[in-house]
Design a protein around this motif. Structure first.
Motif, short mmCIF file in Angstrom:
data_model
loop_
_atom_site.label_atom_id
_atom_site.label_comp_id
_atom_site.label_asym_id
_atom_site.label_seq_id
_atom_site.Cartn_x
_atom_site.Cartn_y
_atom_site.Cartn_z
N THR A 79 -58.05 14.38 28.67
CA THR A 79 -57.99 14.78 27.26
C THR A 79 -57.97 13.54 26.37
O THR A 79 -58.67 13.49 25.35
CB THR A 79 -56.76 15.67 27.00
N ALA A 80 -57.19 12.55 26.74
CA ALA A 80 -57.13 11.31 25.96
C ALA A 80 -58.48 10.60 25.96
O ALA A 80 -58.95 10.13 24.91
CB ALA A 80 -56.04 10.39 26.51
N ALA A 81 -59.13 10.52 27.12
CA ALA A 81 -60.43 9.86 27.21
C ALA A 81 -61.47 10.60 26.38
O ALA A 81 -62.25 9.97 25.65
CB ALA A 81 -60.88 9.77 28.67
N MET A 82 -61.47 11.92 26.46
CA MET A 82 -62.42 12.70 25.66
C MET A 82 -62.15 12.53 24.17
O MET A 82 -63.08 12.48 23.37
CB MET A 82 -62.37 14.18 26.06
N GLY A 83 -60.90 12.41 23.79
CA GLY A 83 -60.56 12.17 22.39
C GLY A 83 -61.14 10.85 21.90
O GLY A 83 -61.70 10.76 20.80
N LYS A 84 -61.04 9.81 22.72
CA LYS A 84 -61.60 8.50 22.36
C LYS A 84 -63.12 8.57 22.26
O LYS A 84 -63.73 7.98 21.36
CB LYS A 84 -61.19 7.43 23.38
N ILE A 85 -63.73 9.29 23.18
CA ILE A 85 -65.19 9.44 23.14
C ILE A 85 -65.61 10.22 21.90
O ILE A 85 -66.60 9.86 21.24
CB ILE A 85 -65.70 10.10 24.44
N ARG A 86 -64.88 11.25 21.55
CA ARG A 86 -65.21 12.01 20.33
C ARG A 86 -65.09 11.13 19.09
O ARG A 86 -65.93 11.21 18.19
CB ARG A 86 -64.29 13.22 20.20
N GLU A 87 -64.04 10.30 19.04
CA GLU A 87 -63.89 9.39 17.91
C GLU A 87 -65.08 8.44 17.82
O GLU A 87 -65.62 8.21 16.73
CB GLU A 87 -62.61 8.55 18.06
N ARG A 88 -65.49 7.91 18.95
CA ARG A 88 -66.62 6.97 18.95
C ARG A 88 -67.92 7.69 18.64
O ARG A 88 -68.81 7.14 18.00
CB ARG A 88 -66.69 6.26 20.32
N VAL A 94 -64.32 23.31 30.82
CA VAL A 94 -65.11 22.78 29.70
C VAL A 94 -64.96 21.27 29.64
O VAL A 94 -65.94 20.54 29.48
CB VAL A 94 -64.69 23.44 28.37
N THR A 95 -63.74 20.77 29.81
CA THR A 95 -63.51 19.33 29.80
C THR A 95 -64.31 18.66 30.91
O THR A 95 -64.94 17.63 30.70
CB THR A 95 -62.01 19.02 29.96
N ALA A 96 -64.32 19.24 32.08
CA ALA A 96 -65.07 18.67 33.21
C ALA A 96 -66.56 18.68 32.93
O ALA A 96 -67.26 17.70 33.20
CB ALA A 96 -64.76 19.44 34.49
#
Length: 145
Positions: A96-105, A7-9
């Motif tokens: 996971t960290a990158a996706m977290g930042k993208i979700r925040e943005r 899912v992350t990919a």
């Protein structure tokens, strides 16, 4: 865990494609977890006014610029996994960290759009995003009103 990586990919791939499609005027229709819909899609789906269009474009451009670093990192990690340089597990924490930042943005993107759109348009935007999420999950989306 393997399902979570898959899912992350998938999300990472869509996140990276959305701004490219938006810049090319393409029909990328992704929204929600990280991909912003293209300007063309928003114009069509929300019937943006000529006054709203430059404001929305500015918001989308800022989103693309703000998330570029994270999208690039995800793309690089996916390529390294494909090339067999690293395993998915080795890059999972970074992804996971990158996706977290993208979700925040993405949350900020939605708040910025909320200021520019009318209440009716924003309601349609939310319905559009939910329809996209449903398609991603393989479910039949609710009608957009």
């Amino acid at each position: 865990m393997i399902r979570k990586l898959g899912v992350t990919a998938l999300v990472a791939g869509l996140v990276m494609a959305a701004p490219v499609a938006a810049q090319q005027g393409g029909g990328m229709r992704m929204g929600g977890m990280g991909g912003a819909p293209s300007m063309e899609v928003l114009k069509k789906e929300l019937a943006l006014t000529s006054e709203q269009e430059p404001k929305v474009q500015k918001i989308l451009d800022a989103f693309a610029a703000d998330t570029k670093e994270y999208r690039d990192a995800l793309m690089e990690n996916m390529q390294m996994v494909r090339d067999g340089v690293v395993t998915r597990e080795a890059v999972q924490a970074d992804n996971t960290a990158a996706m977290g930042k993208i979700r925040e943005r993405t949350a900020r993107l939605n708040e910025e759009l909320k200021v520019v759109l009318t209440v009716e348009q924003y309601t349609r935007y939310e319905a559009f995003l939910e329809a996209q999420r449903s398609r991603m999950r393989g479910q039949r989306p609710p009608p957009i009103r």
